[in-house]
Design a protein around this motif. Structure first.
Motif, mmCIF file in Angstrom:
data_model
loop_
_atom_site.group_PDB
_atom_site.id
_atom_site.type_symbol
_atom_site.label_atom_id
_atom_site.label_comp_id
_atom_site.label_asym_id
_atom_site.label_seq_id
_atom_site.Cartn_x
_atom_site.Cartn_y
_atom_site.Cartn_z
ATOM 1 N N UNK A 172 0.856 -1.190 0.000
ATOM 2 C CA UNK A 172 0.000 0.000 0.000
ATOM 3 C C UNK A 172 0.893 1.242 0.000
ATOM 4 N N UNK A 173 0.941 2.000 -1.111
ATOM 5 C CA UNK A 173 0.254 1.810 -2.400
ATOM 6 C C UNK A 173 0.749 0.543 -3.108
ATOM 7 N N UNK A 174 0.007 0.095 -4.118
ATOM 8 C CA UNK A 174 0.371 -1.130 -4.803
ATOM 9 C C UNK A 174 1.729 -1.036 -5.504
ATOM 10 N N UNK A 180 1.136 -4.546 -12.740
ATOM 11 C CA UNK A 180 1.319 -4.988 -14.123
ATOM 12 C C UNK A 180 0.900 -6.454 -14.284
ATOM 13 N N UNK A 181 1.310 -7.295 -13.343
ATOM 14 C CA UNK A 181 0.962 -8.713 -13.406
ATOM 15 C C UNK A 181 -0.548 -8.915 -13.233
ATOM 16 N N UNK A 182 -1.155 -8.126 -12.340
ATOM 17 C CA UNK A 182 -2.596 -8.256 -12.118
ATOM 18 C C UNK A 182 -3.373 -7.786 -13.344
ATOM 19 N N UNK A 183 -2.918 -6.705 -13.945
ATOM 20 C CA UNK A 183 -3.569 -6.207 -15.161
ATOM 21 C C UNK A 183 -3.539 -7.258 -16.260
ATOM 22 N N UNK A 184 -2.409 -7.941 -16.418
ATOM 23 C CA UNK A 184 -2.295 -8.991 -17.441
ATOM 24 C C UNK A 184 -3.247 -10.137 -17.126
ATOM 25 N N UNK A 185 -3.290 -10.564 -15.860
ATOM 26 C CA UNK A 185 -4.190 -11.656 -15.459
ATOM 27 C C UNK A 185 -5.639 -11.316 -15.772
ATOM 28 N N UNK A 242 -7.985 8.199 -17.127
ATOM 29 C CA UNK A 242 -7.236 9.268 -16.446
ATOM 30 C C UNK A 242 -7.072 8.972 -14.963
ATOM 31 N N UNK A 243 -8.093 8.326 -14.357
ATOM 32 C CA UNK A 243 -8.076 8.107 -12.917
ATOM 33 C C UNK A 243 -7.291 6.867 -12.487
ATOM 34 N N UNK A 244 -7.177 5.859 -13.341
ATOM 35 C CA UNK A 244 -6.534 4.608 -12.926
ATOM 36 C C UNK A 244 -5.130 4.830 -12.368
ATOM 37 N N UNK A 245 -4.230 5.535 -13.065
ATOM 38 C CA UNK A 245 -2.887 5.739 -12.487
ATOM 39 C C UNK A 245 -2.911 6.552 -11.193
ATOM 40 N N UNK A 246 -3.862 7.462 -11.071
ATOM 41 C CA UNK A 246 -3.977 8.228 -9.827
ATOM 42 C C UNK A 246 -4.348 7.315 -8.662
ATOM 43 N N UNK A 263 -14.184 3.401 3.580
ATOM 44 C CA UNK A 263 -12.902 2.896 4.076
ATOM 45 C C UNK A 263 -12.762 1.419 3.740
ATOM 46 N N UNK A 264 -13.854 0.674 3.912
ATOM 47 C CA UNK A 264 -13.810 -0.753 3.661
ATOM 48 C C UNK A 264 -13.538 -1.103 2.210
ATOM 49 N N UNK A 265 -14.023 -0.284 1.293
ATOM 50 C CA UNK A 265 -13.855 -0.567 -0.135
ATOM 51 C C UNK A 265 -12.576 0.029 -0.722
ATOM 52 N N UNK A 266 -11.940 0.936 -0.007
ATOM 53 C CA UNK A 266 -10.809 1.662 -0.588
ATOM 54 C C UNK A 266 -9.646 0.748 -0.922
ATOM 55 N N UNK A 267 -9.459 -0.326 -0.141
ATOM 56 C CA UNK A 267 -8.348 -1.231 -0.402
ATOM 57 C C UNK A 267 -8.546 -2.013 -1.701
ATOM 58 N N UNK A 268 -9.805 -2.196 -2.124
ATOM 59 C CA UNK A 268 -10.108 -2.999 -3.304
ATOM 60 C C UNK A 268 -10.295 -2.174 -4.575
ATOM 61 N N UNK A 269 -10.204 -0.862 -4.445
ATOM 62 C CA UNK A 269 -10.590 -0.003 -5.554
ATOM 63 C C UNK A 269 -9.629 -0.081 -6.742
ATOM 64 N N UNK A 270 -8.350 -0.285 -6.478
ATOM 65 C CA UNK A 270 -7.400 -0.389 -7.592
ATOM 66 C C UNK A 270 -7.720 -1.617 -8.443
ATOM 67 N N UNK A 271 -7.911 -2.754 -7.805
ATOM 68 C CA UNK A 271 -8.256 -3.972 -8.546
ATOM 69 C C UNK A 271 -9.564 -3.785 -9.297
ATOM 70 N N UNK A 272 -10.565 -3.172 -8.629
ATOM 71 C CA UNK A 272 -11.840 -2.920 -9.292
ATOM 72 C C UNK A 272 -11.702 -2.012 -10.490
ATOM 73 N N UNK A 273 -10.850 -0.994 -10.375
ATOM 74 C CA UNK A 273 -10.634 -0.067 -11.487
ATOM 75 C C UNK A 273 -9.949 -0.761 -12.658
ATOM 76 N N UNK A 274 -9.020 -1.671 -12.359
ATOM 77 C CA UNK A 274 -8.353 -2.419 -13.432
ATOM 78 C C UNK A 274 -9.340 -3.324 -14.167
#
Length: 314
Positions: A172-174, A180-185, A242-246, A263-274
Motif C-alpha cells: 500500500x500503495x500497490x 502490471x501482473x494483475x492487469x495482465x491476469x 485518467x483516474x486509474x494511475x492516480x 474505508x472498507x472498499x478503498x483497499x479494493x478499488x485499484x483492482x476494481x478499477x483495473x
C-alpha cells in the motif's frame, strides 16, 4: 407483500426489506448491512474459518429478528462466491440453517449474472434493445447479454475486486510490478469469455452495476447517491483511463477520502478499477450506464414472477 432479502456476499452481508407485488417496482423499506468480508476469513485450504462462520451466524440471527420486527412475510436468503467456493461451505450453510432457521441458497455464478440481467432489463425497459450487463463483486465478475429478459449468454469470471486484491496486491500503495501482473491476469481471463459475449451481437446499451462501478463513476464525476436513484449516472472510459494511475499511486487511506468511496472498499478499488478498465477496453465501450438495481432486485423480481396472479371473480 413485505419481503426480506438477505444477501451474503464476499464483502458485505446485507438485509434489504421491500414492499413488493407483481407488476410494481420493489419499494425499499429498510436496509441493514455489515462488511463481514467473508472471503478474508479463509484458511490455507480455502475453508471459512471459525471466526467467519461465527460472525455470519450472528448476523443472520440478527437479520432474521429484524425481518420479523419489520413485518416480513418471508426472507429470501442467498449467498454468492465466498460460500460457493469454500470446501466447507455446505457445513457452514447447515450451521446457519440449524441455528437461525434461515435457508441460504447458494447461487451459481451464471445465476448471479442472469438475475442481475433481469433487474437491469426491468429498470431500463424493452426500449433499451440488446443489453450488456457487467457486475464486479467481491469474488467474481458477472457478464450477461441479450435482447430478452433471459440473457443469451451469462458468465461468471473469478475477477472480483476483493479476490484480486487479496491474491495480487500486497503493498500500500500497490507495487508497480504487481499491478502490471494483475492487469495482465485480468485481461487474459476476460478475453477468454469476451469473444463468446461479443459473438452474440454488439449491445445497444452497456450497463454496470455494483458498488465498485458506482464508486468509480462517482470519482469520475457522477451524481452522489443522495441525489436519488433516478438521476442518470455513467462511467466514461476517458475519465476512468485518467483516474486509474492516480488510484494506483494513492494509499488506501487517501482513496477513502474520495467521494463515494468507503474505508472498507478503498483497499479494493485499484483492482476494481483495473477490471472496469479492461471491460471498457476489451468490449470497446466508451461509457457504461450505472444501474441502481442489481442482484438483490433480480432475486426479488424473480420471486414475484413465480407467484400466481390474484384470482378475479365476475
Amino acid at each position: 407483500m413485505r419481503l426480506g432479502v438477505l444477501d451474503v456476499g464476499s464483502n458485505t452481508v446485507h438485509l434489504l426489506v421491500v414492499d413488493a407485488h407483481r407488476g410494481a417496482a420493489p419499494l425499499p423499506a429498510y436496509s441493514h448491512k455489515i462488511e463481514l468480508r467473508l472471503a478474508e476469513h479463509l484458511d490455507k485450504d480455502g475453508n471459512i474459518d471459525h471466526a467467519g462462520a461465527e460472525n455470519l451466524v450472528a448476523f443472520v440471527q440478527e437479520a432474521a429478528q429484524l425481518a420479523e420486527d419489520k413485518g416480513c412475510e418471508s426472507v429470501l436468503a442467498f449467498a454468492t462466491s465466498a460460500l460457493r467456493e469454500a470446501p466447507n461451505g455446505e457445513k457452514v450453510l447447515e450451521r446457519v440453517r440449524t441455528e437461525t432457521d434461515i435457508h441460504l441458497q447458494v447461487l451459481s455464478g451464471q445465476d448471479e449474472a442472469r438475475l442481475t440481467f433481469l433487474a437491469v432489463r426491468r429498470w431500463f425497459g424493452w426500449s433499451s434493445g440488446r443489453l450488456a450487463v457487467f457486475d464486479i463483486g467481491g469474488g467474481s465478475l458477472e457478464i450477461a447479454a441479450g435482447s430478452d429478459e433471459e440473457p443469451t449468454i451469462a458468465v461468471s469470471v473469478p475477477l472480483g475486486a476483493g479476490r484480486l486484491t487479496r491474491e495480487g496486491l500486497t503493498t500500500d500503495p500497490p507495487d508497480k510490478d504487481e499491478v502490471r501482473a494483475l492487469r495482465k491476469r485480468i485481461r487474459v481471463d476476460m478475453a477468454a469469455v469476451a469473444g463468446d459475449v461479443l459473438r452474440a451481437g454488439r449491445p445497444q446499451r452497456a450497463v454496470a452495476t455494483s458498488k465498485t462501478f458506482r464508486s468509480l463513476a462517482r470519482i469520475c464525476g457522477a451524481a452522489p447517491s443522495d441525489d436519488g436513484p433516478y438521476v442518470p449516472r455513467s462511467l466514461h472510459r476517458d475519465d476512468l483511463t485518467e483516474w486509474v494511475p492516480k488510484l494506483i499511486a494513492m494509499t488506501a487511506a487517501e482513496r477513502a477520502d474520495l467521494p463515494g468511496v468507503s474505508i472498507g472498499r478503498s483497499t479494493q478499488l485499484v483492482a476494481g478499477a483495473l477490471v472496469a478498465d479492461a471491460v471498457m477496453d476489451l468490449f470497446d465501450l466508451t461509457s457504461l450506464e450505472v444501474c441502481p438495481w442489481a442482484l438483490r432486485e433480480g432475486v426479488i423480481l424473480n420471486r414475484l414472477d413465480q407467484l400466481r396472479p390474484p384470482s378475479t371473480h365476475a
